[in-house]
Scaffold this motif. Structure first.
Motif, PDB file in Angstrom:
ATOM      1  N   ILE A  44       0.840  -1.197   0.000  1.00  0.00           N
ATOM      2  CA  ILE A  44       0.000   0.000   0.000  1.00  0.00           C
ATOM      3  C   ILE A  44       0.877   1.249   0.000  1.00  0.00           C
ATOM      4  O   ILE A  44       0.597   2.224  -0.713  1.00  0.00           O
ATOM      5  CB  ILE A  44      -0.985   0.001   1.187  1.00  0.00           C
ATOM      6  CG1 ILE A  44      -1.952  -1.183   1.094  1.00  0.00           C
ATOM      7  CG2 ILE A  44      -1.733   1.336   1.275  1.00  0.00           C
ATOM      8  CD1 ILE A  44      -2.856  -1.205  -0.115  1.00  0.00           C
ATOM      9  N   ALA A  45       1.962   1.231   0.749  1.00  0.00           N
ATOM     10  CA  ALA A  45       2.898   2.368   0.758  1.00  0.00           C
ATOM     11  C   ALA A  45       3.481   2.578  -0.634  1.00  0.00           C
ATOM     12  O   ALA A  45       3.598   3.718  -1.108  1.00  0.00           O
ATOM     13  CB  ALA A  45       4.012   2.132   1.775  1.00  0.00           C
ATOM     14  N   PHE A  46       3.813   1.492  -1.323  1.00  0.00           N
ATOM     15  CA  PHE A  46       4.329   1.580  -2.690  1.00  0.00           C
ATOM     16  C   PHE A  46       3.282   2.187  -3.625  1.00  0.00           C
ATOM     17  O   PHE A  46       3.584   3.063  -4.441  1.00  0.00           O
ATOM     18  CB  PHE A  46       4.737   0.182  -3.180  1.00  0.00           C
ATOM     19  CG  PHE A  46       5.271   0.151  -4.579  1.00  0.00           C
ATOM     20  CD1 PHE A  46       6.615   0.382  -4.836  1.00  0.00           C
ATOM     21  CD2 PHE A  46       4.427  -0.113  -5.649  1.00  0.00           C
ATOM     22  CE1 PHE A  46       7.110   0.358  -6.125  1.00  0.00           C
ATOM     23  CE2 PHE A  46       4.906  -0.146  -6.941  1.00  0.00           C
ATOM     24  CZ  PHE A  46       6.249   0.096  -7.187  1.00  0.00           C
ATOM     25  N   MET A  47       2.052   1.740  -3.510  1.00  0.00           N
ATOM     26  CA  MET A  47       0.971   2.236  -4.355  1.00  0.00           C
ATOM     27  C   MET A  47       0.712   3.723  -4.103  1.00  0.00           C
ATOM     28  O   MET A  47       0.468   4.492  -5.035  1.00  0.00           O
ATOM     29  CB  MET A  47      -0.298   1.413  -4.118  1.00  0.00           C
ATOM     30  CG  MET A  47      -0.148  -0.029  -4.548  1.00  0.00           C
ATOM     31  SD  MET A  47      -1.447  -1.102  -3.918  1.00  0.00           S
ATOM     32  CE  MET A  47      -2.721  -0.815  -5.118  1.00  0.00           C
ATOM     33  N   ARG A  48       0.775   4.124  -2.850  1.00  0.00           N
ATOM     34  CA  ARG A  48       0.579   5.532  -2.510  1.00  0.00           C
ATOM     35  C   ARG A  48       1.731   6.379  -3.029  1.00  0.00           C
ATOM     36  O   ARG A  48       1.522   7.498  -3.496  1.00  0.00           O
ATOM     37  CB  ARG A  48       0.398   5.685  -1.004  1.00  0.00           C
ATOM     38  CG  ARG A  48      -0.941   5.138  -0.551  1.00  0.00           C
ATOM     39  CD  ARG A  48      -1.123   5.183   0.936  1.00  0.00           C
ATOM     40  NE  ARG A  48      -2.480   4.758   1.278  1.00  0.00           N
ATOM     41  CZ  ARG A  48      -2.893   4.501   2.496  1.00  0.00           C
ATOM     42  NH1 ARG A  48      -2.063   4.635   3.519  1.00  0.00           N
ATOM     43  NH2 ARG A  48      -4.130   4.110   2.714  1.00  0.00           N
ATOM     44  N   ARG A  49       2.925   5.852  -2.955  1.00  0.00           N
ATOM     45  CA  ARG A  49       4.091   6.563  -3.500  1.00  0.00           C
ATOM     46  C   ARG A  49       3.941   6.730  -5.007  1.00  0.00           C
ATOM     47  O   ARG A  49       4.221   7.787  -5.555  1.00  0.00           O
ATOM     48  CB  ARG A  49       5.372   5.787  -3.155  1.00  0.00           C
ATOM     49  CG  ARG A  49       6.626   6.378  -3.731  1.00  0.00           C
ATOM     50  CD  ARG A  49       7.097   7.551  -2.908  1.00  0.00           C
ATOM     51  NE  ARG A  49       8.398   7.968  -3.400  1.00  0.00           N
ATOM     52  CZ  ARG A  49       8.719   9.223  -3.636  1.00  0.00           C
ATOM     53  NH1 ARG A  49       7.870  10.186  -3.356  1.00  0.00           N
ATOM     54  NH2 ARG A  49       9.898   9.530  -4.102  1.00  0.00           N
ATOM     55  N   GLU A  50       3.483   5.685  -5.674  1.00  0.00           N
ATOM     56  CA  GLU A  50       3.252   5.755  -7.122  1.00  0.00           C
ATOM     57  C   GLU A  50       2.257   6.866  -7.457  1.00  0.00           C
ATOM     58  O   GLU A  50       2.468   7.644  -8.384  1.00  0.00           O
ATOM     59  CB  GLU A  50       2.736   4.412  -7.636  1.00  0.00           C
ATOM     60  CG  GLU A  50       2.425   4.416  -9.117  1.00  0.00           C
ATOM     61  CD  GLU A  50       1.816   3.117  -9.603  1.00  0.00           C
ATOM     62  OE1 GLU A  50       1.998   2.820 -10.799  1.00  0.00           O
ATOM     63  OE2 GLU A  50       1.152   2.409  -8.810  1.00  0.00           O
TER      64      GLU A  50
END
Length: 125
Positions: free
Chosen positions: A98-104
């Motif tokens: 989820i952190a990766f997706m939010r960063r994206e």
């Protein structure tokens, strides 16, 4: 592109979307992020040249509109993230994803003028 040639008759068409750079130069932050995620990302011109080198005549290449990213990818994804985190509370893998997706999503908002998905259409020679 070579893989798909085997499925096409002469004069058949291939249509693919692929993440592509819109510019030859871009900020280091977004370049590093994409090169870590998709090392083969390249410019539209380079991708068209690959199409040509693998035996296709380029027919069209166009960028997918911003609303495709926002309305059909980022917004639906964001709506599900909190729910998914609740279902998988304490799961480090899920939290990292989820952190990766939010960063994206944050990077897209900041750098969307430098990259996006491009729709490529080629005709098999």
């Amino acid at each position: 592109m070579n893989h798909w040639k085997g499925f096409l008759k002469k004069d058949g068409y291939v249509a693919v979307t692929y993440e592509s750079w819109f510019t030859d130069e871009r900020p280091a932050e977004i370049e590093k992020w994409w090169l870590d995620a998709v090392p083969e990302i390249s410019t539209i011109g380079h991708n068209i040249s690959i199409m040509q080198k693998t035996g296709y005549i380029p027919v069209a290449a166009f960028t997918l509109p911003e609303n495709c990213w926002i309305d059909n990818y980022l917004i639906p994804q964001k709506a599900r993230q909190e729910e998914f985190l609740k279902i998988h509370a304490g799961n480090k893998t899920v939290e990292d994803m989820i952190a990766f997706m939010r960063r994206e999503a944050d990077l897209y908002s900041k750098y969307k003028q430098y990259y996006g998905y491009v729709f490529y259409i080629g005709k098999k020679m």
